[in-house]
Design a protein around this motif. Sequence first.
Motif, PDB file in Angstrom:
ATOM      1  N   ALA A  10       0.847  -1.188   0.000  1.00  0.00           N
ATOM      2  CA  ALA A  10       0.000   0.000   0.000  1.00  0.00           C
ATOM      3  C   ALA A  10       0.884   1.240   0.000  1.00  0.00           C
ATOM      4  O   ALA A  10       1.853   1.312   0.738  1.00  0.00           O
ATOM      5  CB  ALA A  10      -0.886  -0.011   1.233  1.00  0.00           C
ATOM      6  N   THR A  11       0.551   2.186  -0.862  1.00  0.00           N
ATOM      7  CA  THR A  11       1.338   3.401  -0.929  1.00  0.00           C
ATOM      8  C   THR A  11       0.963   4.311   0.236  1.00  0.00           C
ATOM      9  O   THR A  11      -0.213   4.536   0.486  1.00  0.00           O
ATOM     10  CB  THR A  11       1.051   4.145  -2.244  1.00  0.00           C
ATOM     11  N   ILE A  12       1.964   4.807   0.937  1.00  0.00           N
ATOM     12  CA  ILE A  12       1.667   5.862   1.892  1.00  0.00           C
ATOM     13  C   ILE A  12       2.350   7.116   1.386  1.00  0.00           C
ATOM     14  O   ILE A  12       3.394   7.036   0.751  1.00  0.00           O
ATOM     15  CB  ILE A  12       2.119   5.526   3.318  1.00  0.00           C
ATOM     16  N   GLY A  13       1.747   8.245   1.653  1.00  0.00           N
ATOM     17  CA  GLY A  13       2.306   9.479   1.113  1.00  0.00           C
ATOM     18  C   GLY A  13       2.229   9.438  -0.400  1.00  0.00           C
ATOM     19  O   GLY A  13       1.154   9.380  -0.970  1.00  0.00           O
ATOM     20  N   VAL A  14       3.389   9.435  -1.032  1.00  0.00           N
ATOM     21  CA  VAL A  14       3.394   9.498  -2.485  1.00  0.00           C
ATOM     22  C   VAL A  14       4.585   8.716  -3.030  1.00  0.00           C
ATOM     23  O   VAL A  14       5.587   8.542  -2.352  1.00  0.00           O
ATOM     24  CB  VAL A  14       3.451  10.979  -2.938  1.00  0.00           C
ATOM     25  N   ASP A  15       4.435   8.212  -4.246  1.00  0.00           N
ATOM     26  CA  ASP A  15       5.549   7.561  -4.919  1.00  0.00           C
ATOM     27  C   ASP A  15       5.608   8.087  -6.352  1.00  0.00           C
ATOM     28  O   ASP A  15       4.633   8.676  -6.831  1.00  0.00           O
ATOM     29  CB  ASP A  15       5.350   6.042  -4.894  1.00  0.00           C
ATOM     30  N   PHE A  16       6.740   7.889  -7.025  1.00  0.00           N
ATOM     31  CA  PHE A  16       6.885   8.433  -8.373  1.00  0.00           C
ATOM     32  C   PHE A  16       7.319   7.355  -9.353  1.00  0.00           C
ATOM     33  O   PHE A  16       7.952   6.393  -8.986  1.00  0.00           O
ATOM     34  CB  PHE A  16       7.962   9.512  -8.421  1.00  0.00           C
ATOM     35  N   ASP A  28      11.869  -6.291 -12.187  1.00  0.00           N
ATOM     36  CA  ASP A  28      12.992  -6.865 -12.897  1.00  0.00           C
ATOM     37  C   ASP A  28      14.251  -6.029 -12.774  1.00  0.00           C
ATOM     38  O   ASP A  28      15.342  -6.538 -12.549  1.00  0.00           O
ATOM     39  CB  ASP A  28      12.640  -7.020 -14.389  1.00  0.00           C
ATOM     40  N   GLU A  29      14.075  -4.757 -12.935  1.00  0.00           N
ATOM     41  CA  GLU A  29      15.219  -3.859 -12.907  1.00  0.00           C
ATOM     42  C   GLU A  29      15.848  -3.851 -11.519  1.00  0.00           C
ATOM     43  O   GLU A  29      17.051  -3.887 -11.360  1.00  0.00           O
ATOM     44  CB  GLU A  29      14.752  -2.457 -13.266  1.00  0.00           C
ATOM     45  N   GLU A  30      14.940  -3.878 -10.526  1.00  0.00           N
ATOM     46  CA  GLU A  30      15.376  -3.870  -9.140  1.00  0.00           C
ATOM     47  C   GLU A  30      16.159  -5.125  -8.785  1.00  0.00           C
ATOM     48  O   GLU A  30      17.041  -5.104  -7.950  1.00  0.00           O
ATOM     49  CB  GLU A  30      14.137  -3.801  -8.244  1.00  0.00           C
ATOM     50  N   LYS A  31      15.793  -6.216  -9.426  1.00  0.00           N
ATOM     51  CA  LYS A  31      16.334  -7.517  -9.079  1.00  0.00           C
ATOM     52  C   LYS A  31      17.863  -7.514  -9.064  1.00  0.00           C
ATOM     53  O   LYS A  31      18.481  -7.962  -8.115  1.00  0.00           O
ATOM     54  CB  LYS A  31      15.854  -8.529 -10.114  1.00  0.00           C
ATOM     55  N   LEU A  32      18.425  -7.005 -10.150  1.00  0.00           N
ATOM     56  CA  LEU A  32      19.875  -6.985 -10.268  1.00  0.00           C
ATOM     57  C   LEU A  32      20.504  -6.143  -9.184  1.00  0.00           C
ATOM     58  O   LEU A  32      21.454  -6.556  -8.522  1.00  0.00           O
ATOM     59  CB  LEU A  32      20.250  -6.368 -11.624  1.00  0.00           C
ATOM     60  N   LYS A  84      14.617  10.901  -8.305  1.00  0.00           N
ATOM     61  CA  LYS A  84      14.824   9.486  -8.611  1.00  0.00           C
ATOM     62  C   LYS A  84      15.800   8.864  -7.610  1.00  0.00           C
ATOM     63  O   LYS A  84      15.592   7.756  -7.127  1.00  0.00           O
ATOM     64  CB  LYS A  84      15.391   9.353 -10.027  1.00  0.00           C
ATOM     65  N   TYR A  85      16.845   9.614  -7.322  1.00  0.00           N
ATOM     66  CA  TYR A  85      17.858   9.114  -6.399  1.00  0.00           C
ATOM     67  C   TYR A  85      17.308   9.009  -4.977  1.00  0.00           C
ATOM     68  O   TYR A  85      17.499   8.007  -4.296  1.00  0.00           O
ATOM     69  CB  TYR A  85      19.073  10.043  -6.433  1.00  0.00           C
ATOM     70  N   LEU A  86      16.580  10.037  -4.572  1.00  0.00           N
ATOM     71  CA  LEU A  86      16.042  10.046  -3.211  1.00  0.00           C
ATOM     72  C   LEU A  86      15.091   8.871  -2.977  1.00  0.00           C
ATOM     73  O   LEU A  86      14.950   8.384  -1.877  1.00  0.00           O
ATOM     74  CB  LEU A  86      15.296  11.356  -2.929  1.00  0.00           C
ATOM     75  N   ARG A  87      14.453   8.448  -4.060  1.00  0.00           N
ATOM     76  CA  ARG A  87      13.477   7.376  -3.936  1.00  0.00           C
ATOM     77  C   ARG A  87      14.119   6.056  -3.491  1.00  0.00           C
ATOM     78  O   ARG A  87      13.486   5.253  -2.826  1.00  0.00           O
ATOM     79  CB  ARG A  87      12.794   7.175  -5.282  1.00  0.00           C
ATOM     80  N   TYR A  88      15.364   5.820  -3.871  1.00  0.00           N
ATOM     81  CA  TYR A  88      15.932   4.509  -3.531  1.00  0.00           C
ATOM     82  C   TYR A  88      17.258   4.539  -2.784  1.00  0.00           C
ATOM     83  O   TYR A  88      17.717   3.516  -2.308  1.00  0.00           O
ATOM     84  CB  TYR A  88      16.085   3.668  -4.806  1.00  0.00           C
ATOM     85  N   PHE A  89      17.865   5.728  -2.640  1.00  0.00           N
ATOM     86  CA  PHE A  89      19.243   5.731  -2.141  1.00  0.00           C
ATOM     87  C   PHE A  89      19.393   5.121  -0.749  1.00  0.00           C
ATOM     88  O   PHE A  89      20.427   4.547  -0.427  1.00  0.00           O
ATOM     89  CB  PHE A  89      19.830   7.151  -2.163  1.00  0.00           C
ATOM     90  N   THR A  90      18.348   5.238   0.051  1.00  0.00           N
ATOM     91  CA  THR A  90      18.441   4.727   1.416  1.00  0.00           C
ATOM     92  C   THR A  90      18.693   3.223   1.448  1.00  0.00           C
ATOM     93  O   THR A  90      19.302   2.711   2.374  1.00  0.00           O
ATOM     94  CB  THR A  90      17.152   5.026   2.182  1.00  0.00           C
ATOM     95  N   ARG A  91      18.206   2.542   0.395  1.00  0.00           N
ATOM     96  CA  ARG A  91      18.407   1.087   0.370  1.00  0.00           C
ATOM     97  C   ARG A  91      19.801   0.712  -0.118  1.00  0.00           C
ATOM     98  O   ARG A  91      20.184  -0.447  -0.075  1.00  0.00           O
ATOM     99  CB  ARG A  91      17.342   0.422  -0.500  1.00  0.00           C
ATOM    100  N   THR A  92      20.564   1.691  -0.606  1.00  0.00           N
ATOM    101  CA  THR A  92      21.920   1.375  -1.041  1.00  0.00           C
ATOM    102  C   THR A  92      22.909   1.528   0.109  1.00  0.00           C
ATOM    103  O   THR A  92      24.075   1.194  -0.033  1.00  0.00           O
ATOM    104  CB  THR A  92      22.373   2.299  -2.186  1.00  0.00           C
ATOM    105  N   ILE A  93      22.428   2.029   1.224  1.00  0.00           N
ATOM    106  CA  ILE A  93      23.306   2.174   2.388  1.00  0.00           C
ATOM    107  C   ILE A  93      23.325   0.864   3.154  1.00  0.00           C
ATOM    108  O   ILE A  93      22.277   0.348   3.544  1.00  0.00           O
ATOM    109  CB  ILE A  93      22.813   3.330   3.281  1.00  0.00           C
ATOM    110  N   LEU A  94      24.515   0.292   3.317  1.00  0.00           N
ATOM    111  CA  LEU A  94      24.599  -1.039   3.906  1.00  0.00           C
ATOM    112  C   LEU A  94      25.411  -1.071   5.196  1.00  0.00           C
ATOM    113  O   LEU A  94      25.247  -1.964   6.013  1.00  0.00           O
ATOM    114  CB  LEU A  94      25.243  -2.005   2.899  1.00  0.00           C
ATOM    115  N   ASP A  95      26.268  -0.097   5.366  1.00  0.00           N
ATOM    116  CA  ASP A  95      27.175  -0.129   6.500  1.00  0.00           C
ATOM    117  C   ASP A  95      26.505   0.463   7.742  1.00  0.00           C
ATOM    118  O   ASP A  95      26.526   1.668   7.975  1.00  0.00           O
ATOM    119  CB  ASP A  95      28.446   0.656   6.153  1.00  0.00           C
ATOM    120  N   ALA A  96      25.905  -0.416   8.523  1.00  0.00           N
ATOM    121  CA  ALA A  96      25.147   0.023   9.695  1.00  0.00           C
ATOM    122  C   ALA A  96      26.051   0.750  10.691  1.00  0.00           C
ATOM    123  O   ALA A  96      25.651   1.730  11.309  1.00  0.00           O
ATOM    124  CB  ALA A  96      24.479  -1.167  10.364  1.00  0.00           C
ATOM    125  N   ARG A  97      27.272   0.254  10.809  1.00  0.00           N
ATOM    126  CA  ARG A  97      28.192   0.844  11.780  1.00  0.00           C
ATOM    127  C   ARG A  97      28.473   2.310  11.458  1.00  0.00           C
ATOM    128  O   ARG A  97      28.421   3.178  12.309  1.00  0.00           O
ATOM    129  CB  ARG A  97      29.485   0.039  11.761  1.00  0.00           C
TER     130      ARG A  97
END
Lengths: 212, 474
Positions: free
Chosen positions: A41-47, B118-122, B397-410
């Motif tokens: 479910a989308t919350i807020g907004v997605d693009f 699909d694109e995300e998969k890689l 576009k970057y803001l939408r996914y960049f958080t998931r590219t951060i892996l180093d919890a420390r």
Amino acid sequence: MQKHNQKEHLYKLLVIGDLGVGKTSIIKRYVHQNFSPHYRATIGVDFALKVLNWDAETVVRLQLWDIAGQERFGNMTRVYYREAMGAFIVFDVTRPATFEAVTKWKEDLDSKLILPNGKPVPAVLLANKCDQGIDVLMNNGIKMDQFCKENGFVGWFETSAKENININEASRCLVKHIIASESDPVQSVEPDIIKPHLNSSKIVSCSACFKS
Amino acid sequence: QDNLQGYKTQNKFLNKEILELSALRRNAEAREREWQAKYTSLEAKLCQIESKYLILLQEMKTPVCSEDQSPAREVITQLLEDALKAEPSEQPEQAFFKPHLVSEYDIYGFQTVPEDDDEEKLVAKSRALDLRSLSLSENREISTGVKWENYLASTMNREMMRCVELKNLIRSGIPHEHRSKMWKWCVSLHIKKFKDSAVPGYFQTLLQKALEKPNPASKQIELDLLRTLPNNKHYSSPTSEGIQKLRNVLLAFSWRNPDIGYCQGLNRLVAIALLYLEQEDAFWCLVTIVEVFMPRDYYTKTLLGSQVDQRVFKDLLSEKLPRLHAHFEQYKVDYTLITFNWFLVVFVDSVVSDILFKIWDSFLYEGPKVIFRFALALFKYKEEEILKLQDSMSIFKYLRYFTRTILDARKLTAIAFGDLNPFPLRQIRNRRAYHLEKVRLELTELEAIREDFLRERETCVEKRDLISDDEEDS
């Protein structure tokens, strides 16, 4: 590379409608050509972004804004709606209540967003999940045409994100109207209301008129 | 005498033998450790190379210019398919103890490589490999484990208390095997007052009521259950164990707090809580988050508190990361469209699961300031990358996914709890009070505009009805 004389348009499109009608699915189908019964479910907004080769000399970039369906997120919609050029309002043909909400969404849209020429943004109505058997609402198209006219929709489509029905068609319809409305010469008296943002404002001014 | 002498030599001999053998054993052990270390570092390297290889393939899949079907393209497509197919075989029993991230699910039950995109998969696969390489090449995790064992042993016979030592320990992350116990303790710490005033069987009573008669929230809850964490095996099908519990907790809460009922996003909070807590404890965890931690009206019909917090966050970002703030201003990027979600669901679905649970550890112990800390830390972590982007579309576009590219919890934790200091709660409180008034005013104005619009439209319709015949004639 060799297409240096291409025109480029950038349009922000909104996808709105009640919770669970399939907004995200429609966008995923349109942009990624796939379908899953359980998008989160989308919350807020997605693009999402979609590039259309509109005709030989025009490229249209669509920025699709997938907006959460729960009513309370509506309080945030003013921010989301800013600078949008068109909208899809979606309902689920298997749930009549979502159709009843369509007018509410349209009102919300029109009360928060006006084009520079003073007109409401073009909106297309999508009757989604049309693959799921008989539907009470759609049985006669004339009534729907009437509904669209009364509520200021530029068109309506029975769609299915699952079976990929009519989504491209609906999008072309909306884009066509956006291009037409852009070349509408009537300008607003107040220049400082929300202005749609255009990437290439110098060249777009009469694209539809000249085409004929 | 002879015998004695005989035994003596024999004993001496045997002792020597023992000494020699243990020396040999030590040697072998040392060698084995060495091999193991070498093997681990090689495996880590392999993961890194494989990950880079995937990225490279991904780059080549969509070449910038060529539209022709060159043979190279076919080769790349084939390689890509192979790369996605070949899953390194893992022993499933082991996967439970150690996050072997390239197996299908991680210890929390999340798919390591999502199926839908699909694109995300890689990208996801390469991320999983990177994570694995990270966890292989750093053995410091173990020392955290030892610290936890020591701490828990020392509190065995007394009640655990809030203290700096515990706070720091939690900030370094609660080990998987202690998380249930610690989360339960954290929740009870904050909720004591509420829970004590509740009648016995309170949760069951609420649940009973909810199951007997539906309220407006129940329909929305039902629509969202399978759309909560579809990539987690505990919530992926209607028969999954988690779904029923999720329904129960949300329904019970909608009766406890009718002002909120159900707000999209609560489902994700509960789903995460249920991964480590029993149904009733997860319910109290939700109460803690909504009614103790978050300001008023965070999840109610206006989402007032959430809107306010985004403005507070903007203030903090401009103070702590002024360059980034200026960059966003320059390109007119309203990043709160993205960060709104981070706050509402405390980063669920925004960061990789290892980091998510570490954030939740501190969040449940320390409270909502942790969200501000990590939200800023995420931006700071990738500040340079964001500054490189030169138009609003690519920034979004970057803001939408960049958080998931951060892996180093420390590293992220070090930023959140170190680099960003000082971080006074009082400042957040003051900013909240300031923005609350402003947002309230705006909401009232908005409502007035809406009413005006509706009234105007009403009269327009009437007029149109009157002249519609003429219009058609002309």
